[in-house]
Design an enzyme around this catalytic site. Structure first.
Site, PDB file in Angstrom:
ATOM      1  N   ASP A 108       0.835  -1.207   0.000  1.00 55.56           N
ATOM      2  CA  ASP A 108       0.000   0.000   0.000  1.00 55.56           C
ATOM      3  C   ASP A 108       0.866   1.252   0.000  1.00 55.56           C
ATOM      4  O   ASP A 108       1.567   1.533   0.970  1.00 55.56           O
ATOM      5  CB  ASP A 108      -0.886  -0.009   1.263  1.00 55.56           C
TER       6      ASP A 108
ATOM      7  N   TYR B  25       2.994   9.911  -0.482  1.00 57.67           N
ATOM      8  CA  TYR B  25       4.086   9.320   0.309  1.00 57.67           C
ATOM      9  C   TYR B  25       5.446   9.537  -0.358  1.00 57.67           C
ATOM     10  O   TYR B  25       6.489   9.312   0.250  1.00 57.67           O
ATOM     11  CB  TYR B  25       3.891   7.801   0.508  1.00 57.67           C
TER      12      TYR B  25
ATOM     13  N   LYS C  59      -2.823   5.752  -4.193  1.00 57.94           N
ATOM     14  CA  LYS C  59      -3.943   6.659  -3.883  1.00 57.94           C
ATOM     15  C   LYS C  59      -3.762   8.005  -4.571  1.00 57.94           C
ATOM     16  O   LYS C  59      -2.633   8.481  -4.736  1.00 57.94           O
ATOM     17  CB  LYS C  59      -4.023   6.884  -2.357  1.00 57.94           C
TER      18      LYS C  59
ATOM     19  N   HIS D 160      -7.720   9.326  -1.744  1.00 65.38           N
ATOM     20  CA  HIS D 160      -7.057   9.320  -0.433  1.00 65.38           C
ATOM     21  C   HIS D 160      -7.934   9.902   0.685  1.00 65.38           C
ATOM     22  O   HIS D 160      -8.004   9.339   1.783  1.00 65.38           O
ATOM     23  CB  HIS D 160      -5.740  10.096  -0.542  1.00 65.38           C
TER      24      HIS D 160
HETATM   25  P1  NAD Z   1       0.930   1.269  11.984  1.00 63.83           P
HETATM   26  O1  NAD Z   1      -0.235   1.207  12.898  1.00 63.83           O
HETATM   27  O2  NAD Z   1       1.131   0.209  10.975  1.00 63.83           O
HETATM   28  O3  NAD Z   1       2.205   1.422  12.912  1.00 63.83           O
HETATM   29  C1  NAD Z   1       3.487   1.465  12.384  1.00 63.83           C
HETATM   30  C2  NAD Z   1       4.462   1.732  13.509  1.00 63.83           C
HETATM   31  O4  NAD Z   1       4.255   0.804  14.571  1.00 63.83           O
HETATM   32  C3  NAD Z   1       5.898   1.518  13.052  1.00 63.83           C
HETATM   33  O5  NAD Z   1       6.428   2.709  12.533  1.00 63.83           O
HETATM   34  C4  NAD Z   1       6.590   1.082  14.329  1.00 63.83           C
HETATM   35  O6  NAD Z   1       6.917   2.208  15.087  1.00 63.83           O
HETATM   36  C5  NAD Z   1       5.500   0.331  15.047  1.00 63.83           C
HETATM   37  N1  NAD Z   1       5.545  -1.131  14.815  1.00 63.83           N
HETATM   38  C6  NAD Z   1       5.252  -1.813  13.667  1.00 63.83           C
HETATM   39  N2  NAD Z   1       5.360  -3.134  13.862  1.00 63.83           N
HETATM   40  C7  NAD Z   1       5.738  -3.305  15.140  1.00 63.83           C
HETATM   41  C8  NAD Z   1       6.006  -4.449  15.921  1.00 63.83           C
HETATM   42  N3  NAD Z   1       5.886  -5.685  15.431  1.00 63.83           N
HETATM   43  N4  NAD Z   1       6.386  -4.258  17.217  1.00 63.83           N
HETATM   44  C9  NAD Z   1       6.490  -3.022  17.733  1.00 63.83           C
HETATM   45  N5  NAD Z   1       6.241  -1.899  17.040  1.00 63.83           N
HETATM   46  C10 NAD Z   1       5.864  -2.037  15.743  1.00 63.83           C
HETATM   47  O7  NAD Z   1       0.883   2.743  11.321  1.00 63.83           O
HETATM   48  P2  NAD Z   1       0.881   3.421   9.909  1.00 63.83           P
HETATM   49  O8  NAD Z   1       2.171   3.286   9.213  1.00 63.83           O
HETATM   50  O9  NAD Z   1       0.346   4.778  10.174  1.00 63.83           O
HETATM   51  O10 NAD Z   1      -0.248   2.641   9.084  1.00 63.83           O
HETATM   52  C11 NAD Z   1       0.027   1.539   8.243  1.00 63.83           C
HETATM   53  C12 NAD Z   1      -0.181   1.897   6.791  1.00 63.83           C
HETATM   54  O11 NAD Z   1      -1.491   2.392   6.574  1.00 63.83           O
HETATM   55  C13 NAD Z   1       0.705   3.041   6.283  1.00 63.83           C
HETATM   56  O12 NAD Z   1       2.039   2.663   6.086  1.00 63.83           O
HETATM   57  C14 NAD Z   1      -0.025   3.427   5.035  1.00 63.83           C
HETATM   58  O13 NAD Z   1       0.273   2.513   3.989  1.00 63.83           O
HETATM   59  C15 NAD Z   1      -1.477   3.307   5.486  1.00 63.83           C
HETATM   60  N6  NAD Z   1      -2.037   4.607   5.919  1.00 63.83           N
HETATM   61  C16 NAD Z   1      -3.036   5.155   5.186  1.00 63.83           C
HETATM   62  C17 NAD Z   1      -3.596   6.361   5.554  1.00 63.83           C
HETATM   63  C18 NAD Z   1      -4.711   6.934   4.746  1.00 63.83           C
HETATM   64  O14 NAD Z   1      -5.064   8.102   4.947  1.00 63.83           O
HETATM   65  N7  NAD Z   1      -5.298   6.195   3.847  1.00 63.83           N
HETATM   66  C19 NAD Z   1      -3.114   7.059   6.671  1.00 63.83           C
HETATM   67  C20 NAD Z   1      -2.093   6.474   7.425  1.00 63.83           C
HETATM   68  C21 NAD Z   1      -1.577   5.246   7.051  1.00 63.83           C
END
Ligand code: NAD
Length: 274
Positions: free
Chosen positions: A45, A50, A75, A108
């Site tokens: 994704d 990004y 997106k 988005h």
């Molecule tokens: P997430 O909830 O996936 O958290 C990621 C963070 O959690 C990492 O940076 C790390 O600090 C921690 N983490 C990950 N795995 C871990 C583990 N096993 N143990 C401990 N800590 C861990 O947050 P995200 O990146 O905001 O969301 C995931 C994806 O969703 C994004 O990369 C993106 O592709 C998507 N997203 C979309 C939107 C949207 O508006 N559509 C907004 C935000 C994110």
């Protein structure tokens, strides 16, 4: 390990567990996506905003996997909304990704005040009809915005990708999605790491001998969500993929759903950035 698919309302299968690359610089995305594909993820994704579509596309091309073995989502950014603008922006995304189609193209944010999302979705329909997106959907859409798209285009988006994690279970939107055949895709599924410290989650995780991240991802999967956790750390990328060897009880799912919390990102009802 085989990740189950969720069948979208147009028949396209999407892996229920994928990999997100928000906040990963282009070079880092190339490395992280390469690692995720090596571990076994088959859904990635990204988004124009990004600024890592190029690195993401390169990692897929260099992976040795056939293009049709990877489900690729990108997106459309807010400033590109509108019929003609969308068609142009999509061409740019394909070029950066180095591919001639995406599996899923998402609006988005609705940007309610701008009021261009219906025309934008009509451009998405053309892109899909041309075979350049296998499926089209939305992200951060409210019930009201979903209703307008459905009423004014006659088509129900395949996916609504929304902020969803323990503390923000999004019951109202999930119920609306279920009623209309829209897949719920959870962004920030781990609450950007915040949810990992919650005592209910650490207790449930310990009971299964898994990590808090694994317990949360399992909760999403059992709710039926499509989920796209992000990490750039190889051990965590592997950990987040290893969530198919245990099952939470109905009571544990309910306890995680009741964890207190709040929204981390902007509220789609008022987020009008362009
Ligand atoms: P997430 O909830 O996936 O958290 C990621 C963070 O959690 C990492 O940076 C790390 O600090 C921690 N983490 C990950 N795995 C871990 C583990 N096993 N143990 C401990 N800590 C861990 O947050 P995200 O990146 O905001 O969301 C995931 C994806 O969703 C994004 O990369 C993106 O592709 C998507 N997203 C979309 C939107 C949207 O508006 N559509 C907004 C935000 C994110």
């Amino acid at each position: 390990m085989t990740v189950p698919n969720v069948k979208l309302n147009n028949g396209t299968p999407i892996p229920q567990l994928g990999f997100g690359v928000w906040q990963v610089p282009d070079d880092g995305a190339r490395d992280a996506v390469a690692e995720a594909l090596r571990v076994g993820y088959r859904s990635i994704d990204t988004a124009k905003v990004y600024e890592n579509e190029a690195g993401t596309g390169r990692a897929i091309a260099e992976s040795g996997l056939a293009r049709d073995e990877v489900f690729l989502t990108t997106k459309l950014w807010n400033s590109d909304q509108g019929f003609d603008e969308t068609l142009r922006a999509f061409d740019g995304s394909l070029e950066r990704l180095g591919t001639d189609y995406v599996d899923l193209y998402l609006i988005h944010w609705p940007v309610l005040e701008y009021d261009r999302y219906v025309d934008t979705f009509k451009a998405f329909q053309r892109i899909r009809d041309e075979g350049r997106a296998k499926a089209i959907g939305v992200s951060n859409f409210t019930v009201e915005a979903l209703r307008r798209v459905i009423d004014e285009t006659g088509e129900t988006p395949t996916v609504n990708q929304i902020e969803l994690h323990p503390g923000l279970p999004q019951d109202e939107l999930r119920a609306f999605h279920a009623e209309h055949g829209i897949a719920t895709e959870a962004w920030s599924p781990l609450g950007q790491g915040e949810s990992l410290k919650d005592p209910v989650i650490t207790e449930v995780a310990a009971a299964h001998g898994v990590t808090p991240a694994q317990a949360i991802l399992r909760w999403h999967l059992q709710l039926g969500n499509v989920v796209i956790p992000k990490s750039v750390t190889p051990a965590r990328i592997a950990e987040n993929f290893d969530v198919f060897g245990f099952e939470l009880s109905a009571d544990e799912v309910a306890r995680i759903s009741a964890v207190p919390g709040q929204r981390i990102g902007p509220d789609p009802a008022t987020f009008n950035l362009r």
